[in-house]
Design a protein around this motif. Sequence first.
Motif: not given
Length: 515
Positions: A132-133, A190-193, A198-204, A223-228
């Motif tokens: 995710g982002y 919308l859903n894809a964005g 997967e990592s690398g998806k570029v979304t505006s 990217q791969t997100i590590t949550g707090q």
Amino acid sequence: MFVHFKKPLAAVAVTCSLIIAGCGGSGSSESGTIDAADITWTEGVFEPSSKFDQQCQALNEKHWLRAWSHETYLWYNEIVDRDPALTDGVLNYFALLKTQNTTDSGANKDNFHASLPTDEWQAQSQSGQSFGYGFKLKLISASAPRQGIISYTEPNSPAANLNLSRGLEVIEVDGVDFINASTQAEVDVLNAGLFPSESGKVTSFVFKDINTSEIREVTMTAQTITGQAVSNIKTFANGEVGYFQFNRHNAVAEKPLYDAFNNLAASNVKDLIIDMRYNPGGFLQMASQVAYMVAGESNTTGKIFERTIFNDQHPTFNPITGDRLEPVYFTDEFLGFAENPAVSPGTPLPSLNLERVFVLTTGSTCSASEAVINGLRGADIEVIQIGETTCGKPYGYYPTDNCDTTYFSIQFTGVNNKEFGEYADGFAPQNSNDSEFQPVMIPGCAVADDFTHQLGDESEAMLSTALSYRETGRCPAATSTISEQGFAPAIFTDTPKVLDTRTSTLLQQSKILEQ
């Protein structure tokens, strides 16, 4: 129901040997595979799942799933028995191995049937990683006119690096109008964005600040997100009230929880507010640790946190481990969920020795988080709920690997020390008035999620209400997020819904036991 850890968890349930007795080698081995010509199906007749375990040809895998589901699925007798050879695809067949029945209120009994590649499950359960982002989206309305608002962002993520924060409303995704999009093709964009797989998806994105109406246009790469898991540890009311945000019961949460309770114990807090409004669940043993650290030894000694109930074929022994069924008691020691734990397993846990706790909730508060509420109530600890109705998931499972796929199929339900566990429609504050189902009403106040203030801000509506209720015992007028934001079910349309259907997201809403 407690599965005692006989050694430090270097690799909790993500390795095959820890997930299920008799689980063999890597999923790619063909040694001992039964030839398809020798496999037959007779309706209602089941061979042991061990006969097909780790035999990685499609028909063998499907027969393993059929037998394993019959042995361990909580509602095994509600599965329609179909010939595995007549369904294309292993995962398509697995999707059929669940109940289609509903609860008394009309809700689906099982919304949590899923699978993941085993390596993805390892990353998610051990490190809290997902794609995710770095922002958490609250969908207030999934159909047009839609509303989606950032509820929080993860530190050091693309969203945080662009100073995106709680209270930003989604306006556009990759040029598609988020609010009014009406076609399936637009909603697919919308859903894809919003929910990249997967990592690398570029979304505006185009966002609007709900406080200032400022428009923000940004582009982010998934990217791969590590949550707090644990954050915002602080005190209020001249140090008498402790507070922290608790986002997930995963392996990396154990040490921050240990530190948070040590910190609050050193501060001698007299009350505690746990913000679990976005906590979808995870390890049940960790929920029992949290409950112990709230209540302490004197309030929990000899009391059951949760007792496991499997299907009626297994009244005495656990069908996964083979052990005699034992309840989960309130856990008073560090278990070591993560690899190379920072605290030695067996270290005593701190505790606040409280007889009540305030819990902040929404519909994203699920499974192990609900078990904290139910377990404490079973031990006569007063739980005061501030917020919205929880998701309603008293069920759980052992993640089980076969042929490099980890399967998640409901295998048990649980009851607390008072033998109560019927909260399939969730828990709701006693003055809630907008639920379409039948939640369990408990003391507290129905309060909408307040996106105009940051989490942990003393002026944020849920936190403010908890602090006020502590002093007065009174609630403000009941609110819900939908009513507060100006949307109502009557104006929802049948346009396609924006939904996060990723299996990894579904699996976060889980109550998990590990062998």
